[in-house]
Design a protein around this motif. Structure first.
Motif, mmCIF file in Angstrom:
data_model
loop_
_atom_site.group_PDB
_atom_site.id
_atom_site.type_symbol
_atom_site.label_atom_id
_atom_site.label_comp_id
_atom_site.label_asym_id
_atom_site.label_seq_id
_atom_site.Cartn_x
_atom_site.Cartn_y
_atom_site.Cartn_z
ATOM 1 N N GLY A 129 -2.580 -2.008 -14.214
ATOM 2 C CA GLY A 129 -3.028 -1.811 -12.844
ATOM 3 C C GLY A 129 -2.475 -0.545 -12.225
ATOM 4 O O GLY A 129 -1.953 0.350 -12.913
ATOM 5 N N ALA A 130 -2.536 -0.459 -10.903
ATOM 6 C CA ALA A 130 -2.064 0.709 -10.155
ATOM 7 C C ALA A 130 -1.131 0.241 -9.047
ATOM 8 O O ALA A 130 -1.182 -0.917 -8.608
ATOM 9 N N SER A 131 -0.312 1.185 -8.583
ATOM 10 C CA SER A 131 0.663 0.867 -7.549
ATOM 11 C C SER A 131 -0.024 0.389 -6.277
ATOM 12 O O SER A 131 -1.024 0.973 -5.830
ATOM 13 N N ASN A 132 0.548 -0.692 -5.736
ATOM 14 C CA ASN A 132 0.071 -1.272 -4.493
ATOM 15 C C ASN A 132 -1.410 -1.662 -4.542
ATOM 16 O O ASN A 132 -2.121 -1.617 -3.529
ATOM 17 N N ARG A 133 -1.851 -2.082 -5.742
ATOM 18 C CA ARG A 133 -3.201 -2.607 -5.916
ATOM 19 C C ARG A 133 -3.132 -3.931 -6.680
ATOM 20 O O ARG A 133 -2.159 -4.214 -7.385
#
Length: 639
Positions: A592-596
């Motif tokens: 995933g991605a940061s803050n997602r």
């Protein structure tokens, strides 16, 4: 009331209804006592309150439980040998009913603060008897009925039926309302008086005690003078039909003269209640007709000590006031000479020849110390009987009894403290265990279930992974400084995440390094697991934003699918999830991605149907899975 009564209640409620019901009843009354001390005094309202609570829990009536408590007490004291005391009173049930007041009087040597009721038989016949019950406690009439039922059945083998003929002031004394009366509970409850009709087979008693013809030899006995009776009972006195003193023994005249600072001759002709108080029977009308019906009842009559020159007319039911009409202070326990009041115990007998009542009595004294406080000597006591021997016996056993009671109370307090500590330690241990293992699983293990039998297969759950990312501040951020920062950040973040966990909606599985793992749908099956997991993930993201920690972000991923769950390990057992769904959820987080929040295509389809806002991300290379369609979870449910 003494703890012995409540001990009996606790023992038989736990025995017949179980420990859980007893704890629930105690909790309903906010009572945290785990062990009742036999000789400790507890509030009178505790027993009715327990009956109210048990009635609410079980659906049975309040009256049922008060009678049940009475039966329990008889069963309980039988185990302690008190049933032998009842059997020793006489062959018949009526013998016991006649002697019950005397039993209470003797019990006060062991239970000195006991406030026992008063009971008298007013009439007997072949089919039963009439019993008058008087008490300063309200709400215990059904408790007495339970006691009488059990005594009649277990000790005298009788089938007893009880009917309440008259009742005065018998309202509940618990702090809670009951369905038995709409009368509010009054702390200043008046004297309770209840008239019972007791139906039982009483033919044999009547033949042996009532319908007895005097033997001819008795009819030929010579008459004896009242002077001889008064010499044999030096504390006794005669009463005419106006209840005035018309004769008295030497010692009671002497005590009356000293106590009231009057010439001995003045005692003749005084109304008894002017200088004496009727302690027992409780609450009776002290008149000629009433006393004639109570010739088998033990009376307790207290010689009042008035201040010199003070005359006061006190009714038999009055308490001694602090001041007389003359304004001089009156002593409650001690008179003007510093002596305690004299308490006389005996029976009222009717003397037909002179149409008078004689009170055949002796002073009620526990030991030598009390003898001195009253101002008497051993040679003042009756020459016959056991008065002197009882004083000596009381002197030798009284201190030992006090010591035994004191030690018992001390041990009970120590036991109470130990049990409280044990409960506290158990709660701490349970809290620690439940932090590693779900409560439902832990309780099964505590009940002896094999750990392998706790293994379960779940058709579908939703698993959430959240990894905390912490950036280094720069070259000045040393290894030690970064490690300390990591520990503090993880503690703050994971604590905040823990606050979001709501059992059984979601369950925290574990934390490994910087990854937080939770599940919805296990160990408690939850049909809304996808919705609850999505809400948890969104709230985790919001928590990170609210904490506003510098250089800190989070990657969250979750997936739905089947898993197998069970206990792993002996030293530090853990509740673990296994299966491909766990791996897929982990990959959703790691790719995933940061803050997602990244979710799988399968989970995204379910979220769309629930009106969550999801956005297609595209094809993502997932380790061990190849290319997978993944989505971003961007918002909560849309109305």
């Amino acid at each position: 009331m003494y703890g012995m009564l409540l001990e009996s209640v606790q023992h038989f409620v736990q025995l017949e209804y179980g420990e859980d019901v007893w704890k629930e009843a105690m909790a309903a009354n906010d009572c945290k006592i785990t062990v009742f001390n036999t000789h400790q005094v507890y509030p009178d309202n505790l027993m009715p309150d327990l009956a109210i609570a048990l009635s609410a829990i079980t659906g049975k009536s309040y009256d049922y439980f008060m009678q049940f408590f009475g039966r329990c007490f008889v069963r309980f004291f039988s185990n302690l040998g008190y049933d032998e005391l009842i059997k020793a009173t006489g062959r018949y049930f009526c013998d016991f009913l006649t002697s019950v007041d005397n039993i209470h009087l003797q019990m006060r040597f062991t239970y000195r603060k006991m406030k026992s009721p008063s009971m008298q038989l007013t009439s007997v016949d072949e089919n039963g008897a009439i019993l008058i019950y008087r008490s300063s406690r309200s709400g215990f009439s059904k408790y007495l009925m339970g006691q009488l039922y059990e005594i009649a059945k277990t000790i005298y083998n009788l089938n007893l039926k009880i009917e309440v003929l008259e009742s005065e002031n018998d309202v509940p004394c618990g702090k809670n309302d009951t369905n038995t009366s709409n009368t509010p509970v009054n702390s200043d409850t008046k004297q309770v008086v209840i008239k019972y009709r007791l139906d039982f087979d009483n033919k044999e008693y009547m033949e042996k005690h009532v319908h007895v013809t005097a033997h001819p030899s008795q009819l030929e006995l010579k008459e004896i003078s009242t002077d001889l009776l008064l010499k044999l009972f030096p504390f006794s006195f005669l009463l005419d039909n106006q209840m005035k003193v018309c004769g008295a023994g030497e010692k009671i005249v002497e005590a009356w003269s000293i106590n009231n600072d009057r010439d001995a001759r003045e005692m003749m002709g005084v109304t008894l209640t002017d200088y004496f108080r009727i302690r027992r029977p409780i609450g009776i009308n002290f008149d000629w007709e009433t006393v004639l019906q109570l010739t088998t009842v033990l009376f307790e009559i207290q010689l009042l000590r008035l201040a010199p020159g003070c005359s006061q007319n006190l009714k038999s039911t009055d308490s001694e006031p602090n001041f007389g009409e003359c304004g001089m202070p009156r002593r409650n326990r001690r008179g003007s000479q510093g002596l305690r009041t004299i308490l006389l115990k005996g029976e009222m007998k009717y003397l037909k020849d002179i149409d008078a009542l004689i009170f055949l009595c002796s002073p009620l004294i526990n030991n030598i110390e009390e003898l001195a406080e009253i101002g008497l000597y051993l040679n003042d006591l009756n020459d016959h009987g056991l008065s002197r021997e009882m004083v000596f016996s009381g002197f030798s056993h009284y201190s030992r009894l006090d010591l035994m009671c004191e030690r018992e109370e001390q041990r009970a307090e120590e036991l109470e403290t130990s049990l409280s500590l044990a409960d506290s330690w158990k709660k701490q241990g349970d809290d620690l265990l439940y932090s590693m293992i779900p409560k439902t699983i832990a309780e099964r293990l505590q009940n002896g279930t094999d750990p392998l039998e706790t293994c379960q297969t779940f058709e579908e759950v939703s698993i959430v992974f959240a990894e905390i990312e912490i950036k280094r501040a720069g070259r000045n951020d040393t290894v030690t400084g970064y490690a300390m920062k990591t520990v503090n950040v993880l503690n703050n973040v994971f604590t905040a995440f823990d606050e979001l966990i709501r059992s059984p909606i979601s369950y925290k599985v574990e934390t490994v390094g910087m990854v937080y793992m939770a599940v919805s749908g296990a160990p408690d099956i939850n049909s809304l697991h996808v919705q609850h997991a999505a809400d948890l993930a969104l709230n985790m993201l919001k928590k990170i934003h609210d904490l506003a920690l510098a250089d800190v972000s989070v990657k969250i991923g979750f997936h739905s699918g089947p898993v197998v769950a069970g206990i792993v390990g002996l030293k530090v057992p853990r509740y673990c999830l296994f299966g491909d769904s766990v791996n897929t959820a982990s990959r959703m987080e790691s790719s995933g991605a940061s803050n997602r929040i990244q979710v799988s295509g399968y989970t995204a389809e379910k979220l769309r149907k629930l009106n969550y806002k999801v956005t297609y991300r595209g094809k993502v290379s997932v380790k061990g899975k190849g290319e997978m369609d993944t989505y971003w979870l961007d918002g909560g449910r849309q109305n």
